[in-house]
Design a protein around this motif. Structure first.
Motif, mmCIF file in Angstrom:
data_model
loop_
_atom_site.group_PDB
_atom_site.id
_atom_site.type_symbol
_atom_site.label_atom_id
_atom_site.label_comp_id
_atom_site.label_asym_id
_atom_site.label_seq_id
_atom_site.Cartn_x
_atom_site.Cartn_y
_atom_site.Cartn_z
ATOM 1 N N TYR A 80 0.786 -1.234 0.000
ATOM 2 C CA TYR A 80 0.000 0.000 0.000
ATOM 3 C C TYR A 80 0.820 1.288 0.000
ATOM 4 O O TYR A 80 0.245 2.373 -0.080
ATOM 5 N N GLY A 81 2.127 1.184 0.107
ATOM 6 C CA GLY A 81 2.953 2.379 0.225
ATOM 7 C C GLY A 81 3.447 2.522 1.653
ATOM 8 O O GLY A 81 2.808 2.069 2.603
ATOM 9 N N ARG A 82 4.566 3.185 1.803
ATOM 10 C CA ARG A 82 5.230 3.205 3.109
ATOM 11 C C ARG A 82 4.441 4.016 4.123
ATOM 12 O O ARG A 82 4.194 5.212 3.953
ATOM 13 N N GLU A 93 -5.669 7.162 16.028
ATOM 14 C CA GLU A 93 -6.583 7.694 15.015
ATOM 15 C C GLU A 93 -5.811 8.307 13.849
ATOM 16 O O GLU A 93 -6.202 8.154 12.687
ATOM 17 N N ALA A 94 -4.711 8.984 14.160
ATOM 18 C CA ALA A 94 -3.888 9.561 13.096
ATOM 19 C C ALA A 94 -3.275 8.465 12.230
ATOM 20 O O ALA A 94 -3.256 8.566 10.992
ATOM 21 N N GLU A 114 -4.002 7.344 8.154
ATOM 22 C CA GLU A 114 -2.962 7.063 7.152
ATOM 23 C C GLU A 114 -3.191 5.714 6.491
ATOM 24 O O GLU A 114 -3.031 5.558 5.270
ATOM 25 N N VAL A 115 -3.537 4.721 7.313
ATOM 26 C CA VAL A 115 -3.768 3.368 6.799
ATOM 27 C C VAL A 115 -4.949 3.360 5.833
ATOM 28 O O VAL A 115 -4.890 2.767 4.744
ATOM 29 N N ARG A 116 -6.024 4.010 6.198
ATOM 30 C CA ARG A 116 -7.201 4.044 5.329
ATOM 31 C C ARG A 116 -6.885 4.746 4.010
ATOM 32 O O ARG A 116 -7.325 4.312 2.939
ATOM 33 N N GLU A 117 -6.143 5.820 4.112
ATOM 34 C CA GLU A 117 -5.758 6.544 2.891
ATOM 35 C C GLU A 117 -4.906 5.653 1.995
ATOM 36 O O GLU A 117 -5.115 5.581 0.779
ATOM 37 N N THR A 153 -9.529 3.147 1.463
ATOM 38 C CA THR A 153 -10.796 2.851 2.114
ATOM 39 C C THR A 153 -11.385 4.097 2.779
ATOM 40 O O THR A 153 -12.058 4.016 3.806
ATOM 41 N N VAL A 154 -11.108 5.266 2.195
ATOM 42 C CA VAL A 154 -11.715 6.505 2.651
ATOM 43 C C VAL A 154 -12.888 6.782 1.717
ATOM 44 O O VAL A 154 -12.701 7.223 0.583
ATOM 45 N N TYR A 155 -14.105 6.505 2.172
ATOM 46 C CA TYR A 155 -15.277 6.574 1.310
ATOM 47 C C TYR A 155 -16.113 7.802 1.620
ATOM 48 O O TYR A 155 -16.165 8.294 2.739
#
Length: 354
Positions: A194-196, A336-337, A341-344, A348-350
């Motif tokens: 997914y990228g670093r 949360e921060a 980052e993980v969702r981005e 999965t940021v809908y």
């Protein structure tokens, strides 16, 4: 003839890390912690707690997770979680952990941390989880008829603990290296997919002394052979008097040949600041009774300030709950921060305009 001692790559790298900490401790963030199964004992103190205090005082950023979710598989412990959690915090602070600097938190209070568990589990195989030393040990010592599925998530949950706060250093014993390696694997696979996002945390090997319990085997809460940090002076004396030794009267420091005697000698030396060989020579032909007297005096003298501080802390559970509440809030903000980052990274940021 000269004997060459081979240094492992992990030990060599650990020595380099210690030098880097000396040069700039602020570069490092450590995550470590304990399962709340009861109060900490002298083995914990000399094995991990003393080192955590040392690293924090040198300027390393410290996170301490109280892994309450990891004791849900043991109902005997889980039924008394509240007192165990507060007891751990009292142990930490009495030993010298600064609650204004350290982030002390519980698994169950940091929802965003636990949301990392699902994507992390997707990155490892069932055989990889089954091979994990901690999982195998937990299963081997389980008193239950069936093994809970939660046990198999322990390695991924530990990875979430370490990675949510971007810890780049984890103090471990050499036997825990395979466990940390799975965290590194999860970080690497996530970054490749997914990228670093995550660092690959390194091991800071502990040269912690192995203290045996009063029965001559590894000190453990579950075995009932431990001297707790908060034990009274009289309890300590009674436990040391009953500690296993051997039939030889003359006291020597020979860890391989005389492990029970050597463990008592080492405990006395750690508490008095002496070399264990010199302490043993000082007792000499006095025998086990003299050795136990010397060790009892050393332990009670060394831990008297800690025990006084712990008793004061334990008498103020409101303060301990406040420390935990502040640590949980810090951990949740950090988690949360990281989760954002993980969702981005995972896409999965809908429902948000990009």
């Amino acid at each position: 003839m000269t004997t060459t001692v081979e240094i492992s790559p992990a030990a060599r790298r650990s020595a380099e890390l210690e030098a880097e900490i000396t040069a700039d401790a602020s570069r490092f963030r450590i995550l470590t912690g304990d399962r709340p199964t009861g109060p900490l004992h002298l083995g914990h103190y000399f094995g991990t707690l003393h080192n955590r205090v040392r690293l924090q005082r040198r300027g390393v950023r410290l996170g301490l997770v109280i892994a309450d979710y990891q004791v849900l598989t043991d109902r005997d412990v889980a039924d008394d979680l509240d007192s165990h959690v507060l007891g751990l915090i009292a142990d930490y602070l009495a030993a010298g952990i600064d609650p204004d600097e350290a982030m002390i938190f519980t698994h169950s209070s940091v929802a965003a941390l636990n949301q990392l568990l699902l994507p992390f589990l997707s990155l490892v195989t069932v055989p990889e989880l089954q091979r994990n030393p901690t999982v195998k040990d937990e299963i081997a010592h389980s008193r239950q008829a069936g093994v809970s599925g939660l046990m198999f998530t322990y390695p991924a949950h530990q990875a979430a603990d370490i990675l949510f706060c971007k810890a780049n250093l984890v103090p471990v014993g050499s036997d825990q290296l395979p466990h940390l390696e799975l965290t590194r694997t999860i970080a690497r696979r996530f970054n490749d997919h997914y990228g670093r996002v995550f660092p690959e945390p390194e091991a800071l090997l502990s040269s912690a002394p192995l203290l045996l319990g009063t029965d001559g085997v590894k000190m453990s809460k579950s075995r009932g052979n431990a001297i707790m940090l908060g034990a009274t002076a009289s309890e300590t004396a009674r436990l040391i008097r009953g500690a296993k030794t051997d039939a030889q009267r003359h006291i020597t420091y020979e860890p391989q040949a005389r492990p029970e005697v050597a463990s008592l000698v080492l405990l006395g030396a750690l508490c008095s600041g002496q070399d264990p060989v010199e302490l043993a020579e000082g007792v000499g032909s006095g025998g086990a009774a003299a050795l136990k007297s010397v060790v009892t005096e050393a332990v009670n003298s060394h831990f008297a300030p800690l025990r006084a501080a712990r008793a004061e802390l334990a008498a103020d559970p409101g303060y301990l709950r406040g420390v935990l509440a502040r640590g949980n809030a810090r951990a949740q903000e950090r988690a949360e921060a990281t989760l954002a980052e993980v969702r981005e990274a995972m896409g999965t940021v809908y429902g948000v305009s990009r």
